[in-house]
Each structure stands twice: as structure tokens, then as C-alpha cells.
Design an enzyme around this catalytic site. Structure first.
Site, PDB file in Angstrom:
ATOM      1  N   GLY A 162     -11.107  -1.731   0.264  1.00 49.57           N
ATOM      2  CA  GLY A 162     -10.173  -1.145  -0.706  1.00 49.57           C
ATOM      3  C   GLY A 162     -10.613   0.207  -1.224  1.00 49.57           C
ATOM      4  N   VAL A 205     -11.293  -0.357   4.769  1.00 49.63           N
ATOM      5  CA  VAL A 205     -12.505  -1.135   4.496  1.00 49.63           C
ATOM      6  C   VAL A 205     -12.802  -1.183   2.997  1.00 49.63           C
ATOM      7  CG1 VAL A 205     -14.962  -1.392   5.011  1.00 49.63           C
ATOM      8  CG2 VAL A 205     -13.453  -0.365   6.712  1.00 49.63           C
ATOM      9  N   GLU A 238      -2.951 -10.738   2.995  1.00 48.27           N
ATOM     10  CA  GLU A 238      -2.223 -10.233   4.160  1.00 48.27           C
ATOM     11  C   GLU A 238      -0.910 -11.000   4.288  1.00 48.27           C
ATOM     12  OE1 GLU A 238      -3.583  -7.636   6.181  1.00 48.27           O
ATOM     13  OE2 GLU A 238      -4.789  -7.668   4.374  1.00 48.27           O
ATOM     14  N   GLY A 290      -5.017  -4.588  -3.206  1.00 51.53           N
ATOM     15  CA  GLY A 290      -3.963  -4.320  -4.189  1.00 51.53           C
ATOM     16  C   GLY A 290      -3.376  -2.931  -4.023  1.00 51.53           C
ATOM     17  N   ASP A 306     -10.042 -10.731   8.580  1.00 55.29           N
ATOM     18  CA  ASP A 306      -9.924  -9.435   7.913  1.00 55.29           C
ATOM     19  C   ASP A 306     -11.316  -8.845   7.617  1.00 55.29           C
ATOM     20  OD1 ASP A 306      -8.100  -7.575   6.138  1.00 55.29           O
ATOM     21  OD2 ASP A 306      -9.721  -8.221   4.828  1.00 55.29           O
ATOM     22  N   GLU A 308     -10.458   5.273   5.370  1.00 59.61           N
ATOM     23  CA  GLU A 308     -11.265   4.723   4.276  1.00 59.61           C
ATOM     24  C   GLU A 308     -10.623   3.482   3.661  1.00 59.61           C
ATOM     25  OE1 GLU A 308     -14.476   6.223   3.008  1.00 59.61           O
ATOM     26  OE2 GLU A 308     -14.281   4.084   2.671  1.00 59.61           O
ATOM     27  N   VAL A 333       0.828  -1.212   0.000  1.00 63.16           N
ATOM     28  CA  VAL A 333       0.000   0.000   0.000  1.00 63.16           C
ATOM     29  C   VAL A 333       0.864   1.265   0.000  1.00 63.16           C
ATOM     30  CG1 VAL A 333      -1.911   1.200   1.142  1.00 63.16           C
ATOM     31  CG2 VAL A 333      -1.788  -1.289   1.228  1.00 63.16           C
ATOM     32  N   LYS A 391     -13.266  -5.324   9.174  1.00 61.58           N
ATOM     33  CA  LYS A 391     -13.921  -4.328   8.318  1.00 61.58           C
ATOM     34  C   LYS A 391     -15.406  -4.188   8.691  1.00 61.58           C
ATOM     35  CE  LYS A 391     -10.574  -5.282   4.666  1.00 61.58           C
ATOM     36  NZ  LYS A 391     -10.223  -6.166   3.547  1.00 61.58           N
ATOM     37  N   GLY A 414      -0.363  -9.236  -4.538  1.00 57.11           N
ATOM     38  CA  GLY A 414      -0.331  -8.261  -3.439  1.00 57.11           C
ATOM     39  C   GLY A 414      -1.681  -8.056  -2.781  1.00 57.11           C
TER      40      GLY A 414
HETATM   41  N1  HSE Z   1      -5.919  -8.743   2.334  1.00 52.91           N
HETATM   42  C1  HSE Z   1      -6.942  -7.784   2.091  1.00 52.91           C
HETATM   43  C2  HSE Z   1      -7.925  -8.372   1.099  1.00 52.91           C
HETATM   44  C3  HSE Z   1      -6.341  -6.515   1.607  1.00 52.91           C
HETATM   45  O1  HSE Z   1      -7.598  -9.385   0.472  1.00 52.91           O
HETATM   46  O2  HSE Z   1      -9.020  -7.840   0.966  1.00 52.91           O
HETATM   47  C4  HSE Z   1      -7.289  -5.353   1.520  1.00 52.91           C
HETATM   48  O3  HSE Z   1      -7.770  -4.987   2.779  1.00 52.91           O
END
Ligand code: HSE
Length: 409
Positions: free
Chosen positions: A126, A124, A181, A293, A192, A121, A15, A196, A178
Site C-alpha cells: 500500500g 506492494v 481483492e 484501501g 497476494d 510502488e 484505487v 508482493k 475496500g
Molecule cells: N487486498 C490487498 C490487501 C490490497 O488486503 O492488502 C492492497 O494490495
């Protein structure tokens, strides 16, 4: 035009690098990225070593820096940085969902105490601007439900499975791109998406949940049987975060769902995320976009700069009330190869039960509190998929059409 802002960046991973490139390439005129602090001195990076610093104070003690981008992956370290930055009079933009979800109460207090702006922002869904949408644009609206695909990696894997590809291969691709996590268990285990969902529950419903009190299940145990069964019943498997009001309180959970073809989430594929927000006054909103990403998440971080420049904090208009999720009752498809685990839970009703290839499958109705009797490590050996509330009705039609169970036949 807002004035130029001098910023410091913590972290130069997927990121951080995305943000850096966007600032450079887009020529975003109002951000000067003065200092970049990273941890690992040996790691090869896009920029030469002299562009990096290794001491947090280079940013935290620099009075010229007004804005801190916190983009490291360690949640506790990130919290220390965010806290120190706010206390030293800096505004902060972070993408760290675990840190935000785990420390929401303290982060709100810190904002009140310091009068500084903290925005997240990018934490949550992307690139989808769902936190601002719910916090600000729906500030004076009753939100009835928020239901979404919040993890790009899991969605990438599930889409690949529906396309006949292999789980491990799809996970590897998601890592290479990418999306995943550093520890992909956070993605495929539902953690994850849970972080969110907790953030959205606060902005949409004013409810503050502890991560350990919110039910979640992951996609690790899904195999081709579930995919075949889902498709034969016209469902698509998705990992869904679901927050909705009931007469007794708010329900919040993350688990795989058999999503019907009428549901917009069934068409959200690959790394895309999607979210449906249902309101009292203006119907439903559906937002879709890149969920993970470097570029999309970097863009979401950059998107928070303009509100920082106008000193626009989140409103938290629905309040901040420490809450416990209500105990919902769901139609569930459960499968495990560890028979003993089934002795720990009691279904309200069993619709179908079968055994095949060493797996025990039960389709029935069960409460969340029963499912919670399975510990997190036990849940790694169980697939738990939520079925639609009208499952029995639609299954009658399925059986009336004389279709056979694709797994058992
Ligand atoms: N690892 C997370 C996903 C990254 O795959 O959504 C974005 O928050």
C-alpha cells in the site's frame, strides 16, 4: 517544478477512485486526468457517466496522453494495457501486483525496448514506499533479508481473531472497507502477499521467481485453538512474506508465522502493513503504514508521478536472474482434520503430536519441499504456521514453567 502531465486512467474501482479524489482534492497541480476508461457501462460510480469512456484506444491512441494509470483488477487484461501503453510511447504507473509479479521479465524488456518508465510502488504494501527504498536507496547495499506483512486484509482478520472476534465477520468488514481483492481467496490464501514478495525479491536480491514455484500457505484454517496456543506461548499470528539469503541461495515464502513479541511485526495491527529490511552496511530498517484501501493506495499511485516526471525508472541494480527458491527447513505447527494428507509428508523431526476435536496437530521440523507435496487445494484443509528457529529452547522454558498445553487441557 516539473511540467504538467496529461494522464489517462484505466479502472475506477477502489484505487482508481482514491487516485481521482486525491488529484482533485490535493489540487496536485501537475496532473491533468484527461480520460478515464472503464469496462462496465451500467455500474453506478462517483462521477456522471459522461466522464467515462469504454474504449481503450481513447487513451492508447491519444498522443496528448503521456502517462497511463493502470488500475484494473484483471491481471492479464492489465498486462495487455501496460504493454500497449509502453509500446505507444507512454509512461505507466500500475498497482496490479499479480500482473507485475507474473510478467516481470517481459515488463523489464518492454522498458528497455521503449525507454519508457514503468513504476508500481502501489503494488506492494500500500502506502509504504518500500519498492523505491529497496530499489534505489539500497541499490548499492547488500540486502540480507526482507520480511513483512504485505496483506492488509489478512492482517485485519488476524488482528480481529486475536481480539476475540469472528473470522467471517472480520473478512466481511475488510471487504466493506475496500481492503480485500475482488476474490478474497487471493488475500487469505497468501497469493497476494506472494506476488508482493516476488516483486521485492527482484529489487532487493536480483532474483526472479515464478509465482507457482514460491511456497505459500494461507490463514483459512486458523481457528481459536491456534490463537489460544499462540497467545499462551507469547506469540502473535501474522501472515508473513519472508525473503532471505542463505549460503545456498535465497529463500522466499509466504505463510502464517508465530511471531515473537520482540519482533516489530507483532505490533503491526489491523490493515497496517510492516516490513523489516536487513542490510549488510546499515543495519535494519522498519517501515510501517496503511497497507490497503482507497486513499493510501491512491496516494502510493500518485507518489509515482514525480519520478515519472523526472524520467526515473527503477534501477534493478541487483540484476535480473531467473531463480528457484532454496529448500529451507523450518519449525512448523501443522493442523488438519484430513488425516490422509499427513501420509503425504514426512517430518525430519516431530516435537509434539496430538489429536483433539477431530483435528490432528503436529509440531516439528520439516522441509519446504515436503510441504510442497500438498497441492494448493489440499493446503486449504491444513493450517501451516512457521515457528521461530529457537522454538525448542523457548518451549523448554515454557514447559519448565509447568504450563500446560492450552488446547489439550
Ligand atoms: N487486498 C490487498 C490487501 C490490497 O488486503 O492488502 C492492497 O494490495
Amino acid at each position: 517544478m516539473a511540467q504538467k502531465i496529461v494522464a489517462g486512467l484505466f479502472g475506477f474501482g477502489v484505487v482508481g477512485e482514491g487516485l481521482y479524489k486525491l488529484i482533485r482534492q490535493s489540487g496536485y497541480p501537475n496532473v491533468e486526468l484527461k480520460t478515464i476508461v472503464v469496462q462496465d457501462k451500467e455500474k453506478k460510480r462517483l462521477l456522471p457517466p459522461e466522464r467515462f469512456n469504454y474504449n481503450k484506444d481513447e487513451i492508447l491512441n491519444d498522443s496528448e496522453i503521456e502517462l497511463v494509470f493502470e488500475l484494473i483488477s484483471d491481471a492479464e487484461e492489465a498486462f495487455m494495457i501496460v504493454k500497449a501503453a509502453l509500446l505507444s510511447g507512454k509512461n505507466v504507473v500500475t498497482a496490479n501486483k499479480k500482473m507485475v509479479a507474473t510478467h516481470l521479465a517481459e515488463l523489464i524488456e518492454l522498458q528497455q525496448k521503449t525507454g519508457k518508465v514503468l513504476l508500481y510502488e502501489a503494488a506492494v504494501a500500500g502506502a509504504i514506499p518500500v519498492v523505491q527504498t529497496v530499489d534505489r536507496y539500497l541499490a548499492w547495499q547488500n540486502v540480507k533479508s526482507i520480511r513483512g506483512i504485505f496483506n492488509g486484509t489478512s492482517n485485519y482478520i488476524l488482528t480481529a481473531l486475536h481480539n476475540g472476534l469472528n473470522y467471517q465477520e472480520a473478512l466481511r468488514e475488510a471487504q466493506l472497507k475496500g481492503y480485500a481483492e475482488a476474490d478474497p481467496t487471493l488475500d487469505v490464501g497468501g497469493y497476494d502477499a506472494k506476488f508482493k514478495s516476488i516483486i521485492l525479491a527482484l529489487h532487493g536480491f536480483g532474483k526472479l521467481y515464478k509465482p507457482e514455484e514460491v511456497f505459500h500457505a494461507g490463514i483459512q484454517c486458523i481457528d481459536s485453538h491456534e490463537i489460544v496456543w499462540a497467545e499462551s506461548h507469547n506469540y502473535t499470528l501474522k501472515l508473513v512474506g519472508n525473503i532471505y539469503s542463505t549460503d545456498n541461495g535465497v529463500s522466499i515464502s509466504v505463510l502464517p508465522e508465530f511471531v515473537t513479541t520482540e519482533d516489530k511485526l507483532s505490533k503491526v495491527n489491523g490493515v497496517l502493513n510492516g516490513v523489516t529490511v536487513e542490510t549488510s552496511n546499515s543495519g535494519s530498517y522498519f517501515l510501517e503504514g496503511e497497507g490497503a484501501g482507497s486513499g493510501p493506495t491512491g496516494q502510493a499511485v500518485l507518489g509515482d508521478v514525480a519520478p515519472v516526471q523526472t524520467n526515473s525508472s527503477y534501477l534493478y541494480n541487483k540484476g535480473v536472474e531467473e531463480s528457484k527458491p532454496v529448500n529451507a527447513v523450518w519449525n512448523i505447527y501443522l493442523k488438519t482434520d484430513v488425516e490422509a494428507l499427513l501420509e503425504q509428508i514426512t517430518f525430519d523431526q516431530i516435537f509434539e503430536e496430538s489429536k483433539y476435536e477431530g483435528q490432528h496437530r503436529i509440531i516439528g521440523r520439516i522441509s519446504v519441499s515436503e510441504l510442497e507435496k500438498l497441492s494448493e487445494s489440499e493446503r486449504k484443509h491444513v493450517f501451516i504456521g512457521k515457528l521461530p528457529d529457537n522454538f525448542l529452547q523457548s518451549n523448554k522454558e515454557y514447559q519448565a514453567n509447568a504450563k500446560k498445553d492450552p488446547i489439550l487441557t
